[in-house]
Scaffold this motif. Structure first.
Motif, PDB file in Angstrom:
ATOM      1  N   GLY A 107      -6.340   9.405 -10.560  1.00  0.00           N
ATOM      2  CA  GLY A 107      -5.716   8.839  -9.360  1.00  0.00           C
ATOM      3  C   GLY A 107      -6.449   7.628  -8.788  1.00  0.00           C
ATOM      4  N   PRO A 108      -7.771   7.753  -8.471  1.00  0.00           N
ATOM      5  CA  PRO A 108      -8.494   6.601  -7.906  1.00  0.00           C
ATOM      6  C   PRO A 108      -8.514   5.390  -8.844  1.00  0.00           C
ATOM      7  CG  PRO A 108      -9.771   8.623  -7.625  1.00  0.00           C
ATOM      8  CD  PRO A 108      -8.604   8.973  -8.490  1.00  0.00           C
ATOM      9  N   ALA A 109      -8.620   5.664 -10.153  1.00  0.00           N
ATOM     10  CA  ALA A 109      -8.641   4.551 -11.116  1.00  0.00           C
ATOM     11  C   ALA A 109      -7.288   3.842 -11.143  1.00  0.00           C
ATOM     12  CB  ALA A 109      -8.989   5.076 -12.500  1.00  0.00           C
ATOM     13  N   LEU A 110      -6.214   4.627 -11.067  1.00  0.00           N
ATOM     14  CA  LEU A 110      -4.872   4.039 -11.050  1.00  0.00           C
ATOM     15  C   LEU A 110      -4.691   3.198  -9.784  1.00  0.00           C
ATOM     16  CD1 LEU A 110      -2.082   3.858 -12.387  1.00  0.00           C
ATOM     17  CD2 LEU A 110      -1.423   5.909 -11.160  1.00  0.00           C
ATOM     18  N   ASN A 111      -5.211   3.712  -8.684  1.00  0.00           N
ATOM     19  CA  ASN A 111      -5.154   2.976  -7.426  1.00  0.00           C
ATOM     20  C   ASN A 111      -5.876   1.632  -7.544  1.00  0.00           C
ATOM     21  OD1 ASN A 111      -3.947   3.685  -4.862  1.00  0.00           O
ATOM     22  ND2 ASN A 111      -5.976   3.225  -4.022  1.00  0.00           N
ATOM     23  N   ALA A 112      -7.053   1.666  -8.193  1.00  0.00           N
ATOM     24  CA  ALA A 112      -7.837   0.437  -8.381  1.00  0.00           C
ATOM     25  C   ALA A 112      -7.078  -0.559  -9.253  1.00  0.00           C
ATOM     26  CB  ALA A 112      -9.178   0.786  -9.018  1.00  0.00           C
ATOM     27  N   ILE A 113      -6.394  -0.055 -10.288  1.00  0.00           N
ATOM     28  CA  ILE A 113      -5.608  -0.926 -11.178  1.00  0.00           C
ATOM     29  C   ILE A 113      -4.486  -1.596 -10.386  1.00  0.00           C
ATOM     30  CG2 ILE A 113      -3.954  -0.884 -13.109  1.00  0.00           C
ATOM     31  CD1 ILE A 113      -5.800   1.299 -14.351  1.00  0.00           C
ATOM     32  N   LEU A 114      -3.813  -0.797  -9.546  1.00  0.00           N
ATOM     33  CA  LEU A 114      -2.693  -1.338  -8.772  1.00  0.00           C
ATOM     34  C   LEU A 114      -3.181  -2.357  -7.737  1.00  0.00           C
ATOM     35  CD1 LEU A 114      -0.460   1.828  -8.316  1.00  0.00           C
ATOM     36  CD2 LEU A 114      -0.252  -0.005  -9.979  1.00  0.00           C
ATOM     37  N   GLU A 115      -4.353  -2.118  -7.158  1.00  0.00           N
ATOM     38  CA  GLU A 115      -4.924  -3.090  -6.208  1.00  0.00           C
ATOM     39  C   GLU A 115      -5.172  -4.422  -6.908  1.00  0.00           C
ATOM     40  OE1 GLU A 115      -8.338  -1.054  -4.701  1.00  0.00           O
ATOM     41  OE2 GLU A 115      -7.275  -0.268  -2.960  1.00  0.00           O
ATOM     42  N   ILE A 129      10.625   1.483  -3.934  1.00  0.00           N
ATOM     43  CA  ILE A 129       9.884   2.499  -4.686  1.00  0.00           C
ATOM     44  C   ILE A 129       9.748   3.785  -3.879  1.00  0.00           C
ATOM     45  CG2 ILE A 129       7.564   3.084  -5.536  1.00  0.00           C
ATOM     46  CD1 ILE A 129       7.309   0.117  -6.335  1.00  0.00           C
ATOM     47  N   SER A 130      10.034   4.900  -4.532  1.00  0.00           N
ATOM     48  CA  SER A 130       9.708   6.205  -3.951  1.00  0.00           C
ATOM     49  C   SER A 130       9.318   7.112  -5.105  1.00  0.00           C
ATOM     50  CB  SER A 130      10.893   6.786  -3.178  1.00  0.00           C
ATOM     51  OG  SER A 130      11.875   7.229  -4.064  1.00  0.00           O
ATOM     52  N   ARG A 148       0.839  -1.210   0.000  1.00  0.00           N
ATOM     53  CA  ARG A 148       0.000   0.000   0.000  1.00  0.00           C
ATOM     54  C   ARG A 148       0.879   1.269   0.000  1.00  0.00           C
ATOM     55  NH1 ARG A 148      -5.175  -0.717  -0.334  1.00  0.00           N
ATOM     56  NH2 ARG A 148      -6.127  -2.617   0.459  1.00  0.00           N
ATOM     57  N   THR A 149       1.984   1.218   0.733  1.00  0.00           N
ATOM     58  CA  THR A 149       2.915   2.357   0.743  1.00  0.00           C
ATOM     59  C   THR A 149       3.482   2.565  -0.666  1.00  0.00           C
ATOM     60  OG1 THR A 149       3.509   1.681   2.966  1.00  0.00           O
ATOM     61  CG2 THR A 149       4.938   3.314   1.945  1.00  0.00           C
ATOM     62  N   ALA A 150       3.901   1.445  -1.286  1.00  0.00           N
ATOM     63  CA  ALA A 150       4.467   1.528  -2.642  1.00  0.00           C
ATOM     64  C   ALA A 150       3.433   2.072  -3.627  1.00  0.00           C
ATOM     65  CB  ALA A 150       4.943   0.150  -3.091  1.00  0.00           C
ATOM     66  N   MET A 151       2.174   1.611  -3.470  1.00  0.00           N
ATOM     67  CA  MET A 151       1.105   2.070  -4.362  1.00  0.00           C
ATOM     68  C   MET A 151       0.903   3.578  -4.250  1.00  0.00           C
ATOM     69  SD  MET A 151      -1.782  -0.868  -3.991  1.00  0.00           S
ATOM     70  CE  MET A 151      -3.105   0.297  -4.110  1.00  0.00           C
ATOM     71  N   ALA A 152       0.894   4.059  -3.006  1.00  0.00           N
ATOM     72  CA  ALA A 152       0.698   5.503  -2.783  1.00  0.00           C
ATOM     73  C   ALA A 152       1.822   6.301  -3.440  1.00  0.00           C
ATOM     74  CB  ALA A 152       0.640   5.784  -1.284  1.00  0.00           C
ATOM     75  N   GLU A 153       3.054   5.787  -3.309  1.00  0.00           N
ATOM     76  CA  GLU A 153       4.213   6.458  -3.915  1.00  0.00           C
ATOM     77  C   GLU A 153       4.098   6.467  -5.440  1.00  0.00           C
ATOM     78  OE1 GLU A 153       7.162   7.911  -2.476  1.00  0.00           O
ATOM     79  OE2 GLU A 153       5.847   7.941  -0.733  1.00  0.00           O
ATOM     80  N   MET A 154       3.644   5.336  -5.988  1.00  0.00           N
ATOM     81  CA  MET A 154       3.539   5.235  -7.450  1.00  0.00           C
ATOM     82  C   MET A 154       2.469   6.171  -7.997  1.00  0.00           C
ATOM     83  SD  MET A 154       4.172   1.325  -8.511  1.00  0.00           S
ATOM     84  CE  MET A 154       3.463   0.555  -7.086  1.00  0.00           C
ATOM     85  N   VAL A 155       1.312   6.186  -7.317  1.00  0.00           N
ATOM     86  CA  VAL A 155       0.217   7.056  -7.768  1.00  0.00           C
ATOM     87  C   VAL A 155       0.675   8.519  -7.735  1.00  0.00           C
ATOM     88  CG1 VAL A 155      -2.127   7.867  -7.245  1.00  0.00           C
ATOM     89  CG2 VAL A 155      -1.604   5.430  -7.112  1.00  0.00           C
ATOM     90  N   ALA A 171       3.778   9.627  -7.894  1.00  0.00           N
ATOM     91  CA  ALA A 171       4.781   9.863  -8.941  1.00  0.00           C
ATOM     92  C   ALA A 171       4.125  10.021 -10.305  1.00  0.00           C
ATOM     93  CB  ALA A 171       5.771   8.704  -8.971  1.00  0.00           C
ATOM     94  N   VAL A 172       3.190   9.118 -10.628  1.00  0.00           N
ATOM     95  CA  VAL A 172       2.540   9.147 -11.947  1.00  0.00           C
ATOM     96  C   VAL A 172       1.740  10.443 -12.117  1.00  0.00           C
ATOM     97  CG1 VAL A 172       0.781   8.017 -13.385  1.00  0.00           C
ATOM     98  CG2 VAL A 172       2.501   6.644 -12.234  1.00  0.00           C
ATOM     99  N   GLN A 173       1.056  10.857 -11.051  1.00  0.00           N
ATOM    100  CA  GLN A 173       0.276  12.099 -11.143  1.00  0.00           C
ATOM    101  C   GLN A 173       1.185  13.316 -11.326  1.00  0.00           C
ATOM    102  OE1 GLN A 173      -2.327  11.612  -7.669  1.00  0.00           O
ATOM    103  NE2 GLN A 173      -4.058  11.574  -9.084  1.00  0.00           N
ATOM    104  N   ASN A 174       2.313  13.323 -10.616  1.00  0.00           N
ATOM    105  CA  ASN A 174       3.273  14.426 -10.768  1.00  0.00           C
ATOM    106  C   ASN A 174       3.842  14.465 -12.181  1.00  0.00           C
ATOM    107  OD1 ASN A 174       2.984  15.419  -8.223  1.00  0.00           O
ATOM    108  ND2 ASN A 174       4.731  14.327  -7.363  1.00  0.00           N
ATOM    109  N   LEU A 175       4.183  13.269 -12.709  1.00  0.00           N
ATOM    110  CA  LEU A 175       4.737  13.190 -14.071  1.00  0.00           C
ATOM    111  C   LEU A 175       3.715  13.697 -15.085  1.00  0.00           C
ATOM    112  CD1 LEU A 175       6.411   9.671 -13.763  1.00  0.00           C
ATOM    113  CD2 LEU A 175       7.637  11.786 -14.177  1.00  0.00           C
ATOM    114  N   ALA A 176       2.451  13.286 -14.878  1.00  0.00           N
ATOM    115  CA  ALA A 176       1.383  13.711 -15.801  1.00  0.00           C
ATOM    116  C   ALA A 176       1.171  15.216 -15.731  1.00  0.00           C
ATOM    117  CB  ALA A 176       0.098  12.967 -15.464  1.00  0.00           C
ATOM    118  N   LYS A 177       1.227  15.744 -14.505  1.00  0.00           N
ATOM    119  CA  LYS A 177       1.003  17.187 -14.307  1.00  0.00           C
ATOM    120  C   LYS A 177       2.079  18.004 -15.035  1.00  0.00           C
ATOM    121  CE  LYS A 177       1.560  19.081 -10.217  1.00  0.00           C
ATOM    122  NZ  LYS A 177       1.419  19.050  -8.750  1.00  0.00           N
TER     123      LYS A 177
END
Lengths: 47, 278
Positions: free
Chosen positions: B249-257, B161-162, B117-124, B126-132
């Motif tokens: 973000g929430p959709a990416l979280n669901a994919i990672l879950e 992962i960070s 869950r920690t790794a997932m939060a970090e990934m989400v 990172a991906v959102q920052n990259l997209a922004k």
């Protein structure tokens, strides 16, 4: 005793989960493969 | 017509355990054939095979001797034709089986749900920052195995992962930004990896090589990939050769879950429909 039962249950649950993953992955293609096999089996029987 | 259905009913009446095993064996072989056709974008051949089967069955059942006989031979010829048409692809697949490339076999035994869950939060994040910031990125999530040649094509990291690390890797002009990172559990296995490109002809022109690579790896391996467009900052996710665009973000979280096979935290579920295929 209770520990053993819970261990067995978790093993069983794991097996069901594994079975579900096995079936649900590419389910459409698996279903189609079974249907096709049944069709071939029928065709051979009718020949 | 009545006779036809009577024959079918008779066939099912005499159904034995041997018949069940017979059907199971053929089903497995057909499933492998279908997967091979799907991987090589041969949906036309796939439809022809099905059409021929239905026509053949009807012809045989209705006692049409000529058509039935023709389809019987055509079905045998079909297998030979298939080998000729896909000689190269078959050679490649056999080579893949025989070669001692080896796979990195992966698992989640060493990782707790909290770590994931920690790794997932970090990934989400990172991906959102990259997209922004409109920074292009390609991330592959491999939970079972990944071909070693893909790992070896990049730089092996095996790092926790960070979000900072992921963002640093993909920053423009960084040495490893032009490639994919491969993630297993809460670790980045490698960065700057080269992935096979999808040969699908229906991919829109506005999607570039990065998207083709994201789709290509999911066609070849049982992995999920996430891609951030450099031009638009749009996040997309690919699985089984299908891509879903405009992921938030929430959709990416669901994919990672789903990738990590952990209980949903209430995020929305994403389905990769046929219509999503591009």
């Amino acid at each position: 005793m209770t520990d053993n039962m819970s261990k067995n249950q978790s093993g069983f649950t794991r097996f069901i989960k594994w079975l579900w993953r096995l079936i649900s992955h590419n389910f459409g293609y698996k279903l189609l493969a079974v249907l096709t096999a049944v069709l071939i089996w029928l065709a051979i029987g009718l020949l | 017509m009545k006779e036809f259905f009577q024959k079918i009913a008779d066939r099912f009446t005499g159904f034995t355990a041997i018949d069940a095993v017979d059907i199971l064996v053929i089903s497995v072989l057909l499933y492998l054939l279908f997967l091979f056709l799907k991987r090589n974008n041969a949906s036309v051949i796939f439809k022809c095979l099905w059409g021929a089967l239905i026509v053949g069955l009807l012809a045989v059942g209705l006692g049409m001797q000529m058509t039935g006989g023709l389809f019987r031979y055509l079905f045998t010829a079909f297998l030979v034709i298939l080998v000729i048409i896909f000689a190269m692809e078959l050679k490649r697949d056999i080579w893949k089986i025989n070669s001692d490339r080896g796979d990195y076999h992966l698992g989640r035994d060493t990782c707790s749900e909290e770590d994931l869950r920690t790794a997932m939060a970090e990934m989400v994040k990172a991906v959102q920052n990259l997209a922004k910031n409109d920074v292009g990125a390609l991330i592959v999530f491999a939970q079972k195995s990944v071909p070693s040649h893909i790992i070896e094509s990049g730089v092996v990291l095996n790092a926790l992962i960070s979000s900072q690390l992921i963002e640093t890797i993909f920053i423009d002009k960084a040495p490893m930004h032009d490639g994919a990172i491969v993630i297993n559990n809460n670790r980045i296995l490698a960065a700057g990896c080269f992935l096979p490109l999808s040969q699908e002809i229906n991919i829109p022109k506005e999607l570039g090589t990065r998207h083709r690579a994201a789709i290509g790896i999911t066609e070849a391996e049982d992995v999920t990939s996430v891609v951030v467009s450099e031009e638009t900052g749009v996040i997309s996710a690919a699985q089984d050769g299908k891509i879903k665009r405009y992921i938030d973000g929430p959709a990416l979280n669901a994919i990672l879950e789903k990738v990590y096979n952990i209980e949903s935290g209430g995020g929305k579920r994403i389905s990769y429909n046929r219509s999503d295929r591009i």
